[in-house]
Design an enzyme around this catalytic site. Sequence first.
Site, PDB file in Angstrom:
ATOM      1  NE  ARG A 120      -6.427   5.450  -6.003  1.00  0.00           N
ATOM      2  CZ  ARG A 120      -7.107   5.105  -7.136  1.00  0.00           C
ATOM      3  NH1 ARG A 120      -6.510   4.774  -8.410  1.00  0.00           N
ATOM      4  NH2 ARG A 120      -8.542   5.297  -7.355  1.00  0.00           N
ATOM      5  CE  LYS A 190      -9.319  -0.366  -8.608  1.00  0.00           C
ATOM      6  NZ  LYS A 190      -9.078   0.580  -7.606  1.00  0.00           N
ATOM      7  NE  ARG A 327     -26.816  10.633  -7.204  1.00  0.00           N
ATOM      8  CZ  ARG A 327     -27.366  11.266  -6.383  1.00  0.00           C
ATOM      9  NH1 ARG A 327     -26.762  12.004  -5.540  1.00  0.00           N
ATOM     10  NH2 ARG A 327     -28.725  11.248  -6.255  1.00  0.00           N
TER      11      ARG A 327
HETATM   12  C1  BTN Z   1      -5.787   0.606  -6.463  1.00  0.00           C
HETATM   13  O1  BTN Z   1      -5.949   0.537  -5.096  1.00  0.00           O
HETATM   14  O2  BTN Z   1      -6.448   0.601  -7.197  1.00  0.00           O
HETATM   15  C2  BTN Z   1      -4.082   0.239  -6.652  1.00  0.00           C
HETATM   16  C3  BTN Z   1      -3.645  -1.161  -6.855  1.00  0.00           C
HETATM   17  C4  BTN Z   1      -2.360  -1.125  -7.274  1.00  0.00           C
HETATM   18  C5  BTN Z   1      -1.921  -2.765  -7.112  1.00  0.00           C
HETATM   19  C6  BTN Z   1      -0.937  -3.068  -7.568  1.00  0.00           C
HETATM   20  S1  BTN Z   1      -0.272  -4.602  -7.829  1.00  0.00           S
HETATM   21  C7  BTN Z   1       1.359  -4.268  -8.169  1.00  0.00           C
HETATM   22  C8  BTN Z   1       1.857  -3.059  -7.345  1.00  0.00           C
HETATM   23  N1  BTN Z   1       2.224  -3.724  -6.151  1.00  0.00           N
HETATM   24  C9  BTN Z   1       1.515  -3.458  -5.202  1.00  0.00           C
HETATM   25  O3  BTN Z   1       1.742  -3.455  -3.901  1.00  0.00           O
HETATM   26  N2  BTN Z   1       0.503  -2.587  -5.519  1.00  0.00           N
HETATM   27  C10 BTN Z   1       0.488  -2.412  -6.886  1.00  0.00           C
END
Ligand code: BTN
Length: 329
Positions: A120, A190, A327
């Site tokens: 993202r 995460k 927090r």
């Molecule tokens: C995030 O930033 O939290 C989202 C990450 C999403 C990663 C996945 S891996 C499969 C698909 N291909 C990508 O290039 N991105 C998503």
Amino acid sequence: MQPMQLLALLATGESLSGAGLAAQAGVTRAAIWKQIEVLRSRGVPIEARGVAGYRLPWPLQMLDVGQIRAALPAPVAHSLGALEVHWELDSTSSELQRRGNAAKDLSVILAETQSAGRGRRGREWLSPPGMNLYLSCLKRFEPGFAALSGLSLAIGVIVLRALGDLGIDGAGLKWPNDVLAVAGGQPAGKLAGILVELSGEYQGPCAAIIGIGLNLRMTPALHKQAGQPACDLAALTGDSPPDRNRVAAALIAALAGGLRQFEQEGFAGFVADYARYDLLRDRRLQLSGALGTFEGIGAGVDARGALLVRMADGHVRQIDSADVTVRRA
Ligand code: BTN
């Protein structure tokens, strides 16, 4: 010799000598050494153990389209527009985008590794081979974007349903859709990232490309590069994450069922499950975004997927977009 073949030879987790590997692959030891370095540069932690040779710190399963299909319930397998496993793509989501109209509804693409995995907000998603899962799914919707609010939150619920089907708990959701491990009752690293990209019309046919990256095994180097606390299924399962093909099948089955449910019920059908996994509920939150920075208490999500935040005066604010930090009390 390709790096994929070498990784497959090392997949048992046993030590294999350079000479033994060369003999099995029918190549020179120099060719083996070159591919060991290629895999290492991609983030695979191959250990060198003197005369014993090379080994991985744990066994792994190579992704296999036949095994994934065999682990799917028959109706799910039949409902898929496509199911593909690639060794390397720039990004599984970019690949589905390139297919455009040629891609059928519920097409699923996985890659062992991505050279330009996207997260993202323009971030990179590191994607070393053999360890984690990188999967994208195309879903078409007739009514257009207007009916898709909350889709990305619903995908978070779908990922947690898949983990539940695999018997894995100890994870929850941080709004909007970060899948986090829970440690000592607190949101921790995460575990999975979700990227939903929409194309098409506001009130006409449109498509969502749903990209999911799920951590099964994080190496120390990957933890360092991730730039944020991260966790993996190995940590949630006493160092024995399920077979990668089973995890892929569980995700695909949950996506097929969940996306059908979303088509019929919208996010409203997911609100109760979201509440079960909501890691922000009743916590002191700090929010920052276009509305400035303020604090409040998490009060769940509404039927559109907006975050509800109770302010000090008791008033509940609906938040559509913000950075949220929990927090510590
Ligand atoms: C995030 O930033 O939290 C989202 C990450 C999403 C990663 C996945 S891996 C499969 C698909 N291909 C990508 O290039 N991105 C998503």
